[in-house]
Design a protein around this motif. Sequence first.
Motif, PDB file in Angstrom:
ATOM      1  N   HIS A   1      20.135-114.451   0.172  1.00  0.00           N
ATOM      2  CA  HIS A   1      20.816-113.793   1.283  1.00  0.00           C
ATOM      3  C   HIS A   1      20.476-112.305   1.344  1.00  0.00           C
ATOM      4  O   HIS A   1      19.929-111.733   0.402  1.00  0.00           O
ATOM      5  CB  HIS A   1      22.330-113.946   1.141  1.00  0.00           C
ATOM      6  CG  HIS A   1      22.796-115.361   1.038  1.00  0.00           C
ATOM      7  ND1 HIS A   1      22.452-116.313   1.964  1.00  0.00           N
ATOM      8  CD2 HIS A   1      23.573-115.988   0.116  1.00  0.00           C
ATOM      9  CE1 HIS A   1      23.006-117.469   1.621  1.00  0.00           C
ATOM     10  NE2 HIS A   1      23.677-117.302   0.500  1.00  0.00           N
ATOM     11  N   THR A   2      20.864-111.667   2.457  1.00  0.00           N
ATOM     12  CA  THR A   2      20.681-110.224   2.601  1.00  0.00           C
ATOM     13  C   THR A   2      21.713-109.479   1.754  1.00  0.00           C
ATOM     14  O   THR A   2      22.759-110.034   1.389  1.00  0.00           O
ATOM     15  CB  THR A   2      20.860-109.789   4.059  1.00  0.00           C
ATOM     16  OG1 THR A   2      22.219-110.058   4.461  1.00  0.00           O
ATOM     17  CG2 THR A   2      19.898-110.533   4.977  1.00  0.00           C
ATOM     18  N   LYS A   3      21.438-108.226   1.482  1.00  0.00           N
ATOM     19  CA  LYS A   3      22.362-107.428   0.685  1.00  0.00           C
ATOM     20  C   LYS A   3      23.700-107.269   1.400  1.00  0.00           C
ATOM     21  O   LYS A   3      24.765-107.279   0.769  1.00  0.00           O
ATOM     22  CB  LYS A   3      21.762-106.052   0.393  1.00  0.00           C
ATOM     23  CG  LYS A   3      22.618-105.228  -0.563  1.00  0.00           C
ATOM     24  CD  LYS A   3      21.933-103.942  -0.987  1.00  0.00           C
ATOM     25  CE  LYS A   3      22.789-103.183  -1.997  1.00  0.00           C
ATOM     26  NZ  LYS A   3      22.126-101.929  -2.442  1.00  0.00           N
TER      27      LYS A   3
END
Length: 337
Positions: free
Chosen positions: A56-58
Amino acid sequence: MKTNNTTIELKDIFSNVLNQYNIRPDDISIIQNEGLKTLWKFTNKNQKMCLKRFRHTKEKITFSVNAQRHIYEKGGKVPNVYPNSQGEYITEYMGQLFVLYEWIEGRDLNFTRTNDFNDGIEGLGAFHSISKGYIAPEGAKISSKLGRWTEQYNSMKKRMLKWKDIALTNRINGAYKVYLECIDDIINLCDKAIMALEQSSYEKITTIDLHESSLCHQDYGSGNAILSEKGIFVIDLDGVTYDLPARDLRKIIGKRAEKRGRWDIDDINLILNHYEKTNKLTIEEKEALKIDLMFPHWFFGTIKNIFSKNKQVNPGKIAKIAKLEKEKLAVLNQWKI
């Protein structure tokens, strides 16, 4: 050779990431490796831990990790999250993102066993109850389904009508043929649920600040609930979102009905009795659950595989899930809230 190279690479990544925690681990094992998502289990000074690499993205991870910290700090039964030597809870290495968790000793609950299932439902209620009050930090991508059910229902209905037009162009296709035979009844079910939602207290109970809402797991069940000496622990909170408890309950109740091939009002009441031992629902929340159960989520999920994911689905499976959807109204009408 490829497997050996991959293992060596993963061990190198693991060691370099743990250097940022000033940890020299023992008993290292890779317990999951699915593409980018990887889990390493190890021991540090007699304490078992788990390092997780995310896909996932940060911004998304920031939301879920801090939600978990919020629940843990309130005394909820979720694994602790450990900061690195810089005090950060998300560690970056070579453009990849990692989080270090406490490893919970215990066994996975088997939701096909009655006692495990009942314990798991009580654990879910406790999770929902203690999760309230979470305020996402700056930089987090906030996940919320609160107040969006009407929009979701209408969107799903429109997609199914669009798929009907596609199916009409190829009636010879077995899956399309069955779809056309049942879609009108399914759309009628959509309309009933949408009307019921619009006439209910849904807007009233969802017009609240996000931190007043529960957090829903969205994938709760076997594999995400662990029985330990300290009780039921909830793990894998990657998909948590603000929403009514009904979101998780609807998925659990529906999955049970799908596996059994029938809806059972006694089973629904039994589930709610166990759930309310740890989190009492209001009349309005139960009404929302009843409406969400009414909407044909399971039919949509089955059909989506054909039209959105280009997967083959056996026509018999479509007919079976359509029959299950159409039969549930009579059972839900027996439910006296």
